[in-house]
Design an enzyme around this catalytic site. Structure first.
Site, mmCIF file in Angstrom:
data_model
loop_
_atom_site.group_PDB
_atom_site.id
_atom_site.type_symbol
_atom_site.label_atom_id
_atom_site.label_comp_id
_atom_site.label_asym_id
_atom_site.label_seq_id
_atom_site.Cartn_x
_atom_site.Cartn_y
_atom_site.Cartn_z
ATOM 1 N N PHE A 86 4.440 -13.557 14.159
ATOM 2 C CA PHE A 86 5.023 -12.505 14.519
ATOM 3 C C PHE A 86 6.573 -13.213 14.393
ATOM 4 O O PHE A 86 7.079 -14.226 13.888
ATOM 5 C CB PHE A 86 5.101 -12.187 16.090
ATOM 6 C CG PHE A 86 5.304 -13.347 17.168
ATOM 7 C CD1 PHE A 86 4.435 -14.376 17.122
ATOM 8 C CD2 PHE A 86 6.374 -13.257 17.658
ATOM 9 C CE1 PHE A 86 4.713 -15.459 18.030
ATOM 10 C CE2 PHE A 86 6.776 -14.509 18.628
ATOM 11 C CZ PHE A 86 5.954 -15.386 18.883
ATOM 12 N N ASP A 110 10.293 -20.066 27.394
ATOM 13 C CA ASP A 110 11.444 -19.619 26.742
ATOM 14 C C ASP A 110 11.501 -20.200 25.258
ATOM 15 O O ASP A 110 11.284 -21.412 25.198
ATOM 16 C CB ASP A 110 12.940 -19.727 27.325
ATOM 17 C CG ASP A 110 13.852 -18.947 26.894
ATOM 18 O OD1 ASP A 110 13.803 -17.659 26.764
ATOM 19 O OD2 ASP A 110 14.858 -19.198 26.442
ATOM 20 N N LYS A 168 -1.391 -22.703 12.838
ATOM 21 C CA LYS A 168 0.074 -22.690 13.471
ATOM 22 C C LYS A 168 -0.089 -23.500 14.714
ATOM 23 O O LYS A 168 0.933 -23.988 15.103
ATOM 24 C CB LYS A 168 0.487 -21.035 13.554
ATOM 25 C CG LYS A 168 1.736 -20.997 14.163
ATOM 26 C CD LYS A 168 2.292 -19.897 14.174
ATOM 27 C CE LYS A 168 3.344 -19.367 15.336
ATOM 28 N NZ LYS A 168 3.940 -18.110 15.599
HETATM 29 P P1 ITT Z 1 9.655 -13.134 27.915
HETATM 30 O O1 ITT Z 1 11.085 -13.392 27.919
HETATM 31 O O2 ITT Z 1 9.311 -11.849 28.946
HETATM 32 O O3 ITT Z 1 8.800 -14.206 28.431
HETATM 33 P P2 ITT Z 1 10.124 -12.837 25.127
HETATM 34 O O4 ITT Z 1 9.129 -12.201 24.127
HETATM 35 O O5 ITT Z 1 11.338 -11.978 25.225
HETATM 36 O O6 ITT Z 1 9.164 -12.469 26.222
HETATM 37 P P3 ITT Z 1 11.392 -15.103 24.384
HETATM 38 O O7 ITT Z 1 12.545 -14.739 25.337
HETATM 39 O O8 ITT Z 1 10.825 -16.577 24.673
HETATM 40 O O9 ITT Z 1 10.369 -14.161 24.784
HETATM 41 O O10 ITT Z 1 11.994 -14.933 23.003
HETATM 42 C C1 ITT Z 1 11.653 -15.743 21.998
HETATM 43 C C2 ITT Z 1 11.766 -15.197 20.495
HETATM 44 O O11 ITT Z 1 12.009 -16.149 19.645
HETATM 45 C C3 ITT Z 1 10.926 -14.016 20.273
HETATM 46 O O12 ITT Z 1 11.537 -12.849 20.327
HETATM 47 C C4 ITT Z 1 10.934 -14.543 18.750
HETATM 48 O O13 ITT Z 1 11.920 -13.653 17.864
HETATM 49 C C5 ITT Z 1 11.376 -15.867 18.402
HETATM 50 N N1 ITT Z 1 10.100 -16.600 18.555
HETATM 51 C C6 ITT Z 1 9.852 -17.745 19.145
HETATM 52 N N2 ITT Z 1 8.617 -18.282 18.914
HETATM 53 C C7 ITT Z 1 8.239 -17.587 17.690
HETATM 54 C C8 ITT Z 1 7.222 -18.045 16.701
HETATM 55 O O14 ITT Z 1 6.355 -18.856 17.243
HETATM 56 N N3 ITT Z 1 7.146 -17.290 15.822
HETATM 57 C C9 ITT Z 1 8.089 -16.460 15.319
HETATM 58 N N4 ITT Z 1 9.269 -16.195 16.197
HETATM 59 C C10 ITT Z 1 9.258 -16.848 17.427
#
Ligand code: ITT
Length: 192
Positions: free
Chosen positions: A147, A69, A170
């Protein structure tokens, strides 16, 4: 051969875990192309939510389960969107979400922010590995790589947004890179 299930609906995450785990001899399984992992993330921290995701599948698959997460904490916004990063302004694209954050911080001097990632591994034991990338919210969007919130996140190390960095740059400093390296150390220790 040891089997590992990656509990995520995000294909980018699956690819990254494959790259790390297969060279160590793990057989990596995933949930294929489901849009979103249908688990209610009811925890109040990244670590709790990563564990909730991993444990939801541990009962179904008899193998090691890994889930993570992650999200962006902005100090001046009470650390929001934080654990709600994926659901913040649901239905809108990231161009809109990023513009909205820039507007919310228009007159704000405190731009401090950080990305956090918690990786949960559930086997006979449970472990959580955490990584943080500190930085600030930029004044405008820059860069096409990465992203999500990358175009507005100014990194301390490079003075560039994380969307202006190559994947290798990164990964060297990112929250996910750091947490992943801790996971890797743990797995290497286990296989010794
Ligand atoms: P799962 O829960 O199915 O694993 P998810 O894409 O919903 O997939 P998360 O709940 O971990 O994953 O959500 C993380 C959010 O935080 C993601 O949608 C991005 O908007 C943001 N995020 C996390 N890491 C990031 C990064 O390295 N660069 C940019 N945004 C990031």
């Amino acid at each position: 051969m040891k089997d590992v299930m990656i509990a995520t609906g995000n294909s980018n995450k699956v690819r990254e875990y494959r790259e790390i785990l297969e060279p160590l001899g793990y057989v990596v399984h995933d949930l294929k192309e489901i849009e979103h992992l249908e688990v209610e993330e009811t925890g109040s921290t990244f670590a709790e939510n990563a564990l909730i995701k991993a444990e939801s599948l541990k009962g179904i698959y008899d193998m090691i389960v890994i889930a993570d997460d992650s999200g962006l904490e902005i100090e001046a916004l009470d650390n929001q969107p934080g654990i709600h990063s994926a659901r913040f302004l649901a239905g809108y694209d990231y161009d809109y979400k990023n513009r909205t954050i820039l507007k919310m911080l228009k007159d704000e001097k405190n731009r401090k922010a950080r990305f956090v990632c918690a990786i949960a591994l559930v086997d006979e034991e449970k472990h959580v590995f955490e990584g943080v990338m500190s930085g600030s919210i930029a004044y405008e969007m820059k860069g096409d790589n990465g992203f999500g919130y990358d175009p507005i996140f100014m990194t301390e190390e490079y003075g560039l947004t994380s969307a202006q960095l190559s994947p290798e740059q990164k990964n060297a400093i990112s929250h996910r890179g750091k947490a992943t390296r801790l996971l890797l150390e743990y797995l290497k220790g286990k296989n010794r």
